[in-house]
Write an enzyme that holds these catalytic residues in place. Structure first.
Site, PDB file in Angstrom:
ATOM      1  N   LYS A  12       1.011  -1.207   0.046  1.00 38.90           N
ATOM      2  CA  LYS A  12      -0.056   0.023   0.167  1.00 38.90           C
ATOM      3  C   LYS A  12       0.865   1.283   0.105  1.00 38.90           C
ATOM      4  O   LYS A  12       1.931   1.329   0.045  1.00 38.90           O
ATOM      5  CB  LYS A  12      -0.891   0.008   1.303  1.00 38.90           C
ATOM      6  CG  LYS A  12      -1.815  -1.237   1.252  1.00 38.90           C
ATOM      7  CD  LYS A  12      -2.913  -0.976   2.513  1.00 38.90           C
ATOM      8  CE  LYS A  12      -3.607  -2.385   2.819  1.00 38.90           C
ATOM      9  NZ  LYS A  12      -4.403  -2.323   4.004  1.00 38.90           N
ATOM     10  N   TYR A  52     -11.372  -3.314  -3.614  1.00 37.94           N
ATOM     11  CA  TYR A  52     -11.786  -3.584  -2.190  1.00 37.94           C
ATOM     12  C   TYR A  52     -13.407  -4.159  -2.145  1.00 37.94           C
ATOM     13  O   TYR A  52     -13.867  -4.852  -1.189  1.00 37.94           O
ATOM     14  CB  TYR A  52     -11.724  -2.548  -1.208  1.00 37.94           C
ATOM     15  CG  TYR A  52     -10.246  -2.477  -0.713  1.00 37.94           C
ATOM     16  CD1 TYR A  52     -10.094  -3.635   0.286  1.00 37.94           C
ATOM     17  CD2 TYR A  52      -9.346  -1.808  -0.896  1.00 37.94           C
ATOM     18  CE1 TYR A  52      -8.723  -3.582   0.781  1.00 37.94           C
ATOM     19  CE2 TYR A  52      -7.997  -1.803  -0.552  1.00 37.94           C
ATOM     20  CZ  TYR A  52      -7.794  -2.880   0.528  1.00 37.94           C
ATOM     21  OH  TYR A  52      -6.456  -2.800   1.087  1.00 37.94           O
ATOM     22  N   ARG A 107       3.369  -6.561   9.350  1.00 34.03           N
ATOM     23  CA  ARG A 107       2.612  -5.396  10.377  1.00 34.03           C
ATOM     24  C   ARG A 107       3.260  -5.442  11.599  1.00 34.03           C
ATOM     25  O   ARG A 107       3.341  -4.204  12.033  1.00 34.03           O
ATOM     26  CB  ARG A 107       1.000  -5.827   9.995  1.00 34.03           C
ATOM     27  CG  ARG A 107       0.588  -5.524   8.783  1.00 34.03           C
ATOM     28  CD  ARG A 107      -0.891  -6.495   8.574  1.00 34.03           C
ATOM     29  NE  ARG A 107      -1.645  -6.053   7.380  1.00 34.03           N
ATOM     30  CZ  ARG A 107      -2.834  -6.515   7.048  1.00 34.03           C
ATOM     31  NH1 ARG A 107      -3.133  -7.696   7.793  1.00 34.03           N
ATOM     32  NH2 ARG A 107      -3.237  -6.192   5.906  1.00 34.03           N
ATOM     33  N   ASN A 127      -1.588  -0.239   7.469  1.00 31.68           N
ATOM     34  CA  ASN A 127      -1.116  -1.483   7.785  1.00 31.68           C
ATOM     35  C   ASN A 127      -0.058  -2.071   6.651  1.00 31.68           C
ATOM     36  O   ASN A 127       0.023  -3.349   6.569  1.00 31.68           O
ATOM     37  CB  ASN A 127      -2.058  -2.636   8.331  1.00 31.68           C
ATOM     38  CG  ASN A 127      -3.164  -2.764   7.199  1.00 31.68           C
ATOM     39  OD1 ASN A 127      -2.988  -2.213   6.178  1.00 31.68           O
ATOM     40  ND2 ASN A 127      -4.140  -3.280   7.601  1.00 31.68           N
ATOM     41  N   HIS A 130      -1.747  -5.485   1.632  1.00 31.80           N
ATOM     42  CA  HIS A 130      -2.885  -6.218   1.515  1.00 31.80           C
ATOM     43  C   HIS A 130      -2.649  -7.691   0.990  1.00 31.80           C
ATOM     44  O   HIS A 130      -1.619  -7.678   0.246  1.00 31.80           O
ATOM     45  CB  HIS A 130      -3.808  -5.515   0.528  1.00 31.80           C
ATOM     46  CG  HIS A 130      -5.053  -6.591   0.017  1.00 31.80           C
ATOM     47  ND1 HIS A 130      -6.316  -6.872   0.692  1.00 31.80           N
ATOM     48  CD2 HIS A 130      -4.938  -7.522  -1.260  1.00 31.80           C
ATOM     49  CE1 HIS A 130      -6.697  -7.708   0.131  1.00 31.80           C
ATOM     50  NE2 HIS A 130      -6.269  -8.193  -0.982  1.00 31.80           N
ATOM     51  N   GLU A 141      -8.882 -10.775  -7.542  1.00 27.53           N
ATOM     52  CA  GLU A 141      -8.204  -9.420  -7.204  1.00 27.53           C
ATOM     53  C   GLU A 141      -7.080  -9.442  -8.271  1.00 27.53           C
ATOM     54  O   GLU A 141      -6.450  -8.400  -8.537  1.00 27.53           O
ATOM     55  CB  GLU A 141      -7.450  -9.703  -5.797  1.00 27.53           C
ATOM     56  CG  GLU A 141      -8.658  -9.385  -4.777  1.00 27.53           C
ATOM     57  CD  GLU A 141      -7.758  -9.676  -3.311  1.00 27.53           C
ATOM     58  OE1 GLU A 141      -6.750 -10.091  -3.205  1.00 27.53           O
ATOM     59  OE2 GLU A 141      -8.748  -9.775  -2.437  1.00 27.53           O
TER      60      GLU A 141
HETATM   61  P1  ADP Z   1      -7.100  -7.402   5.814  1.00 27.36           P
HETATM   62  O1  ADP Z   1      -6.623  -6.412   4.932  1.00 27.36           O
HETATM   63  O2  ADP Z   1      -6.360  -7.816   6.821  1.00 27.36           O
HETATM   64  O3  ADP Z   1      -7.748  -8.570   4.838  1.00 27.36           O
HETATM   65  P2  ADP Z   1      -9.875  -6.292   6.049  1.00 27.36           P
HETATM   66  O4  ADP Z   1     -10.165  -6.952   4.787  1.00 27.36           O
HETATM   67  O5  ADP Z   1     -10.830  -6.618   7.082  1.00 27.36           O
HETATM   68  O6  ADP Z   1      -8.496  -6.878   6.547  1.00 27.36           O
HETATM   69  O7  ADP Z   1     -10.037  -4.840   5.818  1.00 27.36           O
HETATM   70  C1  ADP Z   1      -9.555  -4.259   4.402  1.00 27.36           C
HETATM   71  C2  ADP Z   1      -8.543  -3.075   5.039  1.00 27.36           C
HETATM   72  O8  ADP Z   1      -9.414  -1.906   5.599  1.00 27.36           O
HETATM   73  C3  ADP Z   1      -7.528  -3.335   6.195  1.00 27.36           C
HETATM   74  O9  ADP Z   1      -6.408  -3.586   5.977  1.00 27.36           O
HETATM   75  C4  ADP Z   1      -7.409  -1.945   6.529  1.00 27.36           C
HETATM   76  O10 ADP Z   1      -6.476  -0.974   6.052  1.00 27.36           O
HETATM   77  C5  ADP Z   1      -8.710  -1.130   6.518  1.00 27.36           C
HETATM   78  N1  ADP Z   1      -9.523  -1.387   7.706  1.00 27.36           N
HETATM   79  C6  ADP Z   1     -10.198  -2.449   8.014  1.00 27.36           C
HETATM   80  N2  ADP Z   1     -10.853  -2.230   9.508  1.00 27.36           N
HETATM   81  C7  ADP Z   1     -10.495  -0.841   9.735  1.00 27.36           C
HETATM   82  C8  ADP Z   1     -11.093  -0.096  10.748  1.00 27.36           C
HETATM   83  N3  ADP Z   1     -11.814  -0.436  11.676  1.00 27.36           N
HETATM   84  N4  ADP Z   1     -10.732   1.146  10.762  1.00 27.36           N
HETATM   85  C9  ADP Z   1      -9.791   1.535   9.759  1.00 27.36           C
HETATM   86  N5  ADP Z   1      -9.378   0.873   8.818  1.00 27.36           N
HETATM   87  C10 ADP Z   1      -9.871  -0.231   8.845  1.00 27.36           C
END
Ligand code: ADP
Length: 172
Positions: A12, A52, A107, A127, A130, A141
């Protein structure tokens, strides 16, 4: 015969801006995963959303934050291949919230953000990476970021010692 799973990884904007691309890609390489495609892209908001929206569980508010974040600065898109590539990469990156991700994960080692701070400031949690969560997500994706001709099929010299039952010629 091993199953060659493929997964989509995005480094990212925070990973690119913090000069962590080599460090992070290196972690995937050293575990034995093979790079089959990689490029630097400045995503459009539409491309970020297309990526997303594959996850139907993300709330609209988070989707909007992600759309803004991903289109603000370049990302590096990577397709990695190897045995169980999808769960292996998820293990290496650690859990979603940096506050909770284990030390030793990408992370956990390189980020310091938390949901409460991100939510208070109205932005996506920073973080770094992805990674696809399932085979069906990975398939969709990969298509958001790469044309099929950009995925390169080749044999890596490491694959023999990683997977082959027959090591007869390894000393020659
Ligand atoms: P991952 O990236 O670990 O698969 P998710 O698909 O649940 O996690 O979420 C996608 C992305 O959305 C996360 O990597 C993060 O950057 C962001 N995100 C998820 N939940 C939150 C939240 N509560 N507040 C802010 N950003 C969030």
């Amino acid at each position: 015969m091993n199953k060659k799973e493929r997964t989509l990884v995005l480094l990212k904007p925070d990973a690119v801006q913090r000069n962590l691309v080599g460090e992070i890609v290196g972690r995937f390489e050293r575990v034995g995963l093979k790079i089959v495609a990689m490029k630097l892209v400045l995503p459009t908001q539409e491309q970020a959303l297309a990526h997303y929206k594959i996850n139907p569980e993300l709330p609209e508010k988070i989707l909007n934050h992600l759309k803004v974040f991903l289109s603000a600065s370049p990302v590096v898109a990577v397709v990695l291949e190897g045995n169980k590539a999808i769960p292996i990469v998820r293990k290496l990156i650690g859990s979603t919230e940096p506050l909770k991700s284990d030390i030793g994960t990408i992370r956990g080692d390189y980020t310091i953000d938390s949901y409460d701070l991100a939510d208070k400031d109205g932005r996506a949690v920073r973080n770094l990476v992805h990674a696809s969560a399932s085979e069906s997500d990975a398939e969709k994706e990969i298509k958001v970021w790469f044309a099929s001709k950009e995925l390169v099929n080749y044999k890596s010299v490491r694959e023999k010692i990683l997977y082959d039952v027959n090591l007869d010629n390894i000393l020659e």
